[in-house]
Design a protein around this motif. Structure first.
Motif, mmCIF file in Angstrom:
data_model
loop_
_atom_site.group_PDB
_atom_site.id
_atom_site.type_symbol
_atom_site.label_atom_id
_atom_site.label_comp_id
_atom_site.label_asym_id
_atom_site.label_seq_id
_atom_site.Cartn_x
_atom_site.Cartn_y
_atom_site.Cartn_z
ATOM 1 N N THR A 38 0.843 -1.187 0.000
ATOM 2 C CA THR A 38 0.000 0.000 0.000
ATOM 3 C C THR A 38 0.883 1.243 0.000
ATOM 4 O OG1 THR A 38 -0.056 0.031 2.414
ATOM 5 C CG2 THR A 38 -1.832 -1.171 1.296
ATOM 6 N N ASN A 40 -5.192 1.047 -0.062
ATOM 7 C CA ASN A 40 -5.551 1.844 -1.241
ATOM 8 C C ASN A 40 -5.642 1.001 -2.511
ATOM 9 O OD1 ASN A 40 -2.530 1.859 -0.846
ATOM 10 N ND2 ASN A 40 -2.604 2.787 -2.884
ATOM 11 N N ASN A 41 -6.177 -0.214 -2.400
ATOM 12 C CA ASN A 41 -6.456 -0.998 -3.599
ATOM 13 C C ASN A 41 -7.204 -0.098 -4.594
ATOM 14 O OD1 ASN A 41 -8.081 -2.575 -5.456
ATOM 15 N ND2 ASN A 41 -7.636 -4.371 -4.217
ATOM 16 N N PRO A 94 -10.804 0.613 -2.678
ATOM 17 C CA PRO A 94 -10.150 1.169 -1.485
ATOM 18 C C PRO A 94 -10.854 0.715 -0.211
ATOM 19 C CG PRO A 94 -10.466 2.844 -3.166
ATOM 20 C CD PRO A 94 -11.216 1.640 -3.637
#
Length: 587
Positions: free
Chosen positions: A368, A547-548, A552
């Protein structure tokens, strides 16, 4: 005729390893209306629980099997999802980079963390299999002919090692599920009436097992073989067990036994094979992860090291460490002027596209922004853990036919026109192909198999299960809980001083700061889900820090702090209630 009944833990509770006949092949099923006398066997010339552990070599095979099981299952072996998740995937430090919108790899808690999930089921079944194996071995040790032992201390050391692994399994189960069935005896027939034991009782059993190990396991340095469990590992696990229960002074005392009671020490000078392969000069932290350095006698930081042997060793295994953590740089495609971006190394006269210093990673675990950037900002240039040889942030085109050859890759600049024209996927470039690579998981120039793909993502480097730096941070956490910030800062600064980072002032010490330091020191080593559950921050930190880009926060909900018991296990437990964890549907 009565229908067959099946075991809740699995249809077979001790499964024979193909390499070791130590688990004794018994299929624990109740057959319909058959005489027990007819089914009863007296084994004479094959391995079974009644004779597998009648000899010292057999018992040693049993110990080997426990180690093998843990290595293959929790250290990037048998199951890709499980190995990645337990090392940080789906927490505040990492998301799945190869496909952030995948139905696997914990990209979406709501869709992934379900009672029917085949991927998560292993967290339950594997640990209960390990418990059964440990119980079978412990029973065998207790019942073995006393003449096989040199003395009582030898017997107790083997027993303590078996019990250590039982505590190891319960550590995962109780953190992941809360109240779980406590099984301390060998299950020898079908059982369909398990009940969930209160966590306090499970922790009490873990304490007893680990305390037995603190006095009966061998002293560090006196273990029979590298990787075997010693008193230091038992004290470390006991400290964490106490810490999880809020027994903070006991946690301090147990950690202090490790830190000051043996010959452990942080490595502060260069040692072993330094492997300075194009990444810079290096430092003691870098040396900790170089091939062959983990079990060196000069390495005073290692407490428990998972053993992985390169070929031609039979049964040496391999791990998917670099496959798991590194970016798939070789998939970048073409340079901006249309040439292959990575020529790679020569194999049989042909360029492979792969670098023998980077291997063949495929970006299962992408850091991340919190882990890759935020936690380093205050000491970006002086914390050696962020040095270019410890975290590779710069990648270079490798093709003499391109005008970009040997230039540093700058995705936003180099491919700006392609992005604007919709010809490239910027997200894929930065989540799968190029991103910071923790070199502790690479194994430069030591890829012994699949040379055309430089290891195919596998390597044969030993892995730390426990090292002293984590013990020190456990004690610091206990000190924070006790309000003893000076002592907590002193412990944290032991770690930071080794890293040449700015010491933390006691007034700035918080649990959040401790979590930052654990991420800096133990990225990809610690079991981050367990850590975040222990401090009560799993939900908040995943929601706020993961924070994909496709999801997210990973759609985590408060009820996901505990995971659901596999529905198949509840369904098989037909003679007792097995309540599901709150938030998950019941059937």
């Amino acid at each position: 005729m009565k229908p067959k009944k099946h075991l809740i833990m699995k249809k077979y509770l001790f499964l024979l390893s193909k390499r070791c006949l130590l688990y004794s092949a018994i299929l624990l099923l109740v057959f319909p209306s058959c005489s027990e006398d007819v089914l009863k066997e007296t084994p004479l010339d094959f391995l079974a629980p009644e004779n597998a552990y009648n000899t010292l070599p057999g018992i040693k095979q049993g110990i080997t099997g426990l180690h093998f099981s843990v290595r293959q299952r929790w250290f990037y072996g048998t199951d890709q999802d499980a190995g990645a998740i337990i090392k940080g995937l789906g927490t505040d430090i990492a998301y799945h980079g190869e496909d952030p919108n995948s139905t696997r790899f914990l990209c979406n808690y709501v869709n992934y963390v379900t009672s029917e999930s085949g991927y998560l089921r292993n967290f339950w079944t594997w640990n209960y299999e390990l418990i059964q194996r440990a119980n079978v071995l412990a029973e065998g040790i207790r019942n073995a002919d006393p003449t096989i032992w040199s003395n009582e201390a030898q017997k107790n050391s083997y027993l303590a090692e078996a019990l250590f692994f039982r505590a190891f399994a319960y550590r995962i189960l109780v953190s992941t599920y809360g109240d779980v069935p406590l099984v301390t005896e060998v299950i020898k027939s079908a059982k369909t009436d398990f009940v969930r034991t209160p966590k306090a009782e499970v922790y009490k059993q873990m304490e007893e097992d680990l305390l037995f190990g603190t006095t009966n396991l061998p002293l560090p340095g006196q273990e029979e073989a590298p990787g075997r469990i010693t008193q230091g590992a038992a004290w470390h696990m006991l400290s964490e067990c106490y810490l999880t229960q809020g027994k903070n002074q006991l946690a301090v005392d147990a950690a202090t036994e490790v830190i000051g009671g043996y010959s452990y020490a942080l490595m502060t000078t260069r040692f072993g094979d330094r492997q300075n392969v194009v990444f810079g000069e290096g430092d003691p932290y870098y040396d900790l992860f170089a091939f062959g350095n983990q079990t060196l006698g000069t390495n005073t930081e290692a407490i428990w090291v998972i053993q992985v042997e390169p070929p031609p060793t039979i049964g040496g295994g391999s791990v998917e460490g670099n496959r798991t953590f590194g970016p798939a740089y070789f998939r970048l495609g073409n340079t901006p002027d249309g040439k292959p971006a990575f020529r790679g190394e020569l194999d049989a006269g042909k360029y492979t596209g792969y670098s023998d210093t980077l291997g063949r990673p495929v970006s299962w675990v992408h850091p991340t922004n919190y882990a890759a950037y935020d936690i380093w900002r205050s000491d970006w240039n002086n914390d050696v853990r962020n040095a270019k040889y410890n975290i590779k942030r710069d990648f270079y085109y490798d093709n003499p036919e391109s005008a970009f050859n040997k230039q540093k890759i700058n995705l936003l600049v180099d491919y700006a026109q392609a992005y604007a024209e919709g010809k490239r996927d910027a997200m894929r470039d930065s989540t799968q192909y190029i991103y910071p690579y923790w070199m502790k998981f690479a194994d430069p120039c030591h890829y012994f198999t699949d040379p055309a793909r430089w290891g195919g993502g596998n390597d044969h480097k030993d892995r730390y299960a426990i090292r002293l730096a984590e013990t020190i941070l456990l004690r610091a956490e206990a000190y924070i809980n006790l309000g003893m910030m000076d002592q907590a800062a002193a412990d944290i600064n032991m770690i930071r001083n080794r890293a040449s980072a700015t010491p933390v002032d006691p007034t700035n010490v918080t649990i959040e700061y401790l979590l930052d330091e654990r991420a800096r020191e133990l990225y990809g080593e610690e079991w981050r889900h367990i850590t975040l559950r222990r401090v009560g921050m799993l939900y908040d930190r995943v929601k706020n820090l993961n924070n994909n880009p496709k999801n997210p926060g990973l759609n985590i909900q408060p009820y996901h702090i505990l995971w659901p018991i596999p529905q198949s296990q509840i369904d098989l437990n037909i003679d007792a209630e097995m309540p599901q964890n709150p938030g998950y549907p019941t059937h």
